[in-house]
Write a protein that holds these residues in place. Structure first.
Motif, PDB file in Angstrom:
ATOM      1  N   LYS A  16       0.744  -1.196   0.021  1.00  0.00           N
ATOM      2  CA  LYS A  16       0.030   0.162  -0.050  1.00  0.00           C
ATOM      3  C   LYS A  16       0.905   1.193  -0.015  1.00  0.00           C
ATOM      4  CE  LYS A  16      -3.919  -1.913   2.302  1.00  0.00           C
ATOM      5  NZ  LYS A  16      -4.685  -2.167   3.730  1.00  0.00           N
ATOM      6  N   ILE A  17       1.987   1.059   0.994  1.00  0.00           N
ATOM      7  CA  ILE A  17       2.829   2.423   0.964  1.00  0.00           C
ATOM      8  C   ILE A  17       3.532   2.636  -0.352  1.00  0.00           C
ATOM      9  CG2 ILE A  17       5.187   3.113   1.658  1.00  0.00           C
ATOM     10  CD1 ILE A  17       4.346   1.843   4.430  1.00  0.00           C
ATOM     11  N   LEU A  18       3.714   1.492  -1.016  1.00  0.00           N
ATOM     12  CA  LEU A  18       4.585   1.626  -2.314  1.00  0.00           C
ATOM     13  C   LEU A  18       3.829   1.966  -3.727  1.00  0.00           C
ATOM     14  CD1 LEU A  18       7.317  -1.052  -1.862  1.00  0.00           C
ATOM     15  CD2 LEU A  18       7.485   1.526  -1.703  1.00  0.00           C
ATOM     16  N   SER A  19       2.487   1.702  -3.697  1.00  0.00           N
ATOM     17  CA  SER A  19       1.275   2.229  -4.488  1.00  0.00           C
ATOM     18  C   SER A  19       1.334   3.710  -4.875  1.00  0.00           C
ATOM     19  CB  SER A  19      -0.119   1.353  -4.331  1.00  0.00           C
ATOM     20  OG  SER A  19      -0.514   1.941  -3.229  1.00  0.00           O
ATOM     21  N   ASN A  20       1.592   4.276  -3.666  1.00  0.00           N
ATOM     22  CA  ASN A  20       1.537   6.108  -3.849  1.00  0.00           C
ATOM     23  C   ASN A  20       2.852   6.727  -3.520  1.00  0.00           C
ATOM     24  OD1 ASN A  20      -1.244   5.683  -4.341  1.00  0.00           O
ATOM     25  ND2 ASN A  20      -1.648   5.412  -1.991  1.00  0.00           N
ATOM     26  N   SER A  21       4.051   5.654  -3.618  1.00  0.00           N
ATOM     27  CA  SER A  21       5.072   6.435  -3.124  1.00  0.00           C
ATOM     28  C   SER A  21       6.458   5.566  -3.797  1.00  0.00           C
ATOM     29  CB  SER A  21       5.327   6.226  -1.502  1.00  0.00           C
ATOM     30  OG  SER A  21       6.675   6.514  -1.105  1.00  0.00           O
ATOM     31  N   GLU A  22       7.606   6.349  -3.556  1.00  0.00           N
ATOM     32  CA  GLU A  22       8.835   5.686  -4.044  1.00  0.00           C
ATOM     33  C   GLU A  22       9.717   5.818  -2.904  1.00  0.00           C
ATOM     34  OE1 GLU A  22       9.592   4.450  -6.945  1.00  0.00           O
ATOM     35  OE2 GLU A  22       7.702   4.898  -7.877  1.00  0.00           O
ATOM     36  N   CYS A  23       9.248   5.315  -1.858  1.00  0.00           N
ATOM     37  CA  CYS A  23       9.975   5.348  -0.477  1.00  0.00           C
ATOM     38  C   CYS A  23      11.084   4.263  -0.629  1.00  0.00           C
ATOM     39  CB  CYS A  23       9.019   5.108   0.683  1.00  0.00           C
ATOM     40  SG  CYS A  23       9.911   5.033   2.346  1.00  0.00           S
ATOM     41  N   LEU A  24      12.379   4.579  -0.501  1.00  0.00           N
ATOM     42  CA  LEU A  24      13.441   3.723  -0.643  1.00  0.00           C
ATOM     43  C   LEU A  24      13.532   2.612   0.328  1.00  0.00           C
ATOM     44  CD1 LEU A  24      16.297   6.160  -1.554  1.00  0.00           C
ATOM     45  CD2 LEU A  24      14.684   4.716  -3.335  1.00  0.00           C
ATOM     46  N   ASP A  25      13.155   3.494   1.778  1.00  0.00           N
ATOM     47  CA  ASP A  25      13.119   2.277   2.716  1.00  0.00           C
ATOM     48  C   ASP A  25      12.122   1.293   2.776  1.00  0.00           C
ATOM     49  OD1 ASP A  25      15.227   3.447   4.074  1.00  0.00           O
ATOM     50  OD2 ASP A  25      14.120   4.958   5.463  1.00  0.00           O
ATOM     51  N   ALA A  26      10.788   1.456   2.180  1.00  0.00           N
ATOM     52  CA  ALA A  26       9.734   0.491   2.154  1.00  0.00           C
ATOM     53  C   ALA A  26      10.212  -0.507   1.009  1.00  0.00           C
ATOM     54  CB  ALA A  26       8.576   1.339   1.765  1.00  0.00           C
ATOM     55  N   TYR A  27      10.900  -0.079   0.049  1.00  0.00           N
ATOM     56  CA  TYR A  27      11.441  -1.122  -0.952  1.00  0.00           C
ATOM     57  C   TYR A  27      12.171  -2.028  -0.189  1.00  0.00           C
ATOM     58  CZ  TYR A  27       8.928   0.443  -5.054  1.00  0.00           C
ATOM     59  OH  TYR A  27       8.106   1.034  -6.014  1.00  0.00           O
ATOM     60  N   LEU A  28      13.457  -1.101   0.550  1.00  0.00           N
ATOM     61  CA  LEU A  28      14.461  -2.085   1.115  1.00  0.00           C
ATOM     62  C   LEU A  28      13.837  -3.141   2.116  1.00  0.00           C
ATOM     63  CD1 LEU A  28      16.937   0.633   1.341  1.00  0.00           C
ATOM     64  CD2 LEU A  28      17.082  -1.248  -0.322  1.00  0.00           C
ATOM     65  N   THR A  29      13.122  -2.690   2.802  1.00  0.00           N
ATOM     66  CA  THR A  29      12.375  -3.367   3.537  1.00  0.00           C
ATOM     67  C   THR A  29      11.632  -4.813   3.164  1.00  0.00           C
ATOM     68  OG1 THR A  29      12.145  -1.666   5.421  1.00  0.00           O
ATOM     69  CG2 THR A  29      10.864  -3.614   5.750  1.00  0.00           C
ATOM     70  N   ARG A  30      10.988  -4.510   2.170  1.00  0.00           N
ATOM     71  CA  ARG A  30      10.372  -5.382   1.586  1.00  0.00           C
ATOM     72  C   ARG A  30      11.113  -6.433   0.707  1.00  0.00           C
ATOM     73  NH1 ARG A  30       5.607  -4.290  -3.306  1.00  0.00           N
ATOM     74  NH2 ARG A  30       7.512  -3.690  -4.401  1.00  0.00           N
ATOM     75  N   GLY A  31      12.099  -5.999   0.388  1.00  0.00           N
ATOM     76  CA  GLY A  31      13.219  -6.835  -0.358  1.00  0.00           C
ATOM     77  C   GLY A  31      13.678  -7.509   0.709  1.00  0.00           C
ATOM     78  N   ASP A  32      14.094  -7.242   1.788  1.00  0.00           N
ATOM     79  CA  ASP A  32      14.838  -8.045   2.927  1.00  0.00           C
ATOM     80  C   ASP A  32      13.740  -9.117   3.290  1.00  0.00           C
ATOM     81  OD1 ASP A  32      16.926  -6.542   2.992  1.00  0.00           O
ATOM     82  OD2 ASP A  32      16.410  -5.272   4.421  1.00  0.00           O
ATOM     83  N   ILE A  33      12.316  -8.661   3.353  1.00  0.00           N
ATOM     84  CA  ILE A  33      11.245  -9.809   3.980  1.00  0.00           C
ATOM     85  C   ILE A  33      11.488 -10.850   2.636  1.00  0.00           C
ATOM     86  CG2 ILE A  33       9.028 -10.055   4.120  1.00  0.00           C
ATOM     87  CD1 ILE A  33       8.906  -7.311   5.443  1.00  0.00           C
TER      88      ILE A  33
END
Length: 110
Positions: A16-33
């Motif tokens: 949901k966060i990434l559908s409206n944003s380009e937040c690097l930390d969210a991508y990195l966190t999701r990648g780590d998961i």
């Protein structure tokens, strides 16, 4: 991927966060998961997306290198590890300090 309730909830929130944003930390966190659950393709995709947004992100280079190492693609892993090291080079040494992006270092922006 093993689906615990907390992991699924976290992934849904990140989506949901990434559908409206380009937040690097969210991508990195999701990648780590994804990486932690063995989904290398999705992890690799998130790390590469971060590199499209920030071509100097040391963590994304390093984690992409680890993903390729797990896939036994050593030449590609070495490429990403070298990029991670080069992003820390200054003159004849390696530096490790954080300089906050301008405008994003205030308490309100966090």
């Amino acid at each position: 991927m093993k689906n615990s309730t907390d992991t699924v909830l976290l992934l849904n929130t990140l989506d949901k966060i990434l559908s409206n944003s380009e937040c690097l930390d969210a991508y990195l966190t999701r990648g780590d998961i994804y990486f932690g659950h063995g989904n290398m393709e999705k992890a690799k995709s998130d790390y590469k997306h971060v590199l499209l947004l920030d071509s100097t992100n040391t963590y994304a280079f390093y984690k992409a290198g680890i993903v390729y190492q797990f896939e036994n693609r050593d030449d590609t892993a070495i490429y990403f590890f070298k990029k991670a090291l080069l992003s820390k080079n200054y003159k004849n040494g390696i530096i490790d300090y954080y300089a906050a992006p301008k405008g994003l270092d205030t308490k309100a922006s966090k």
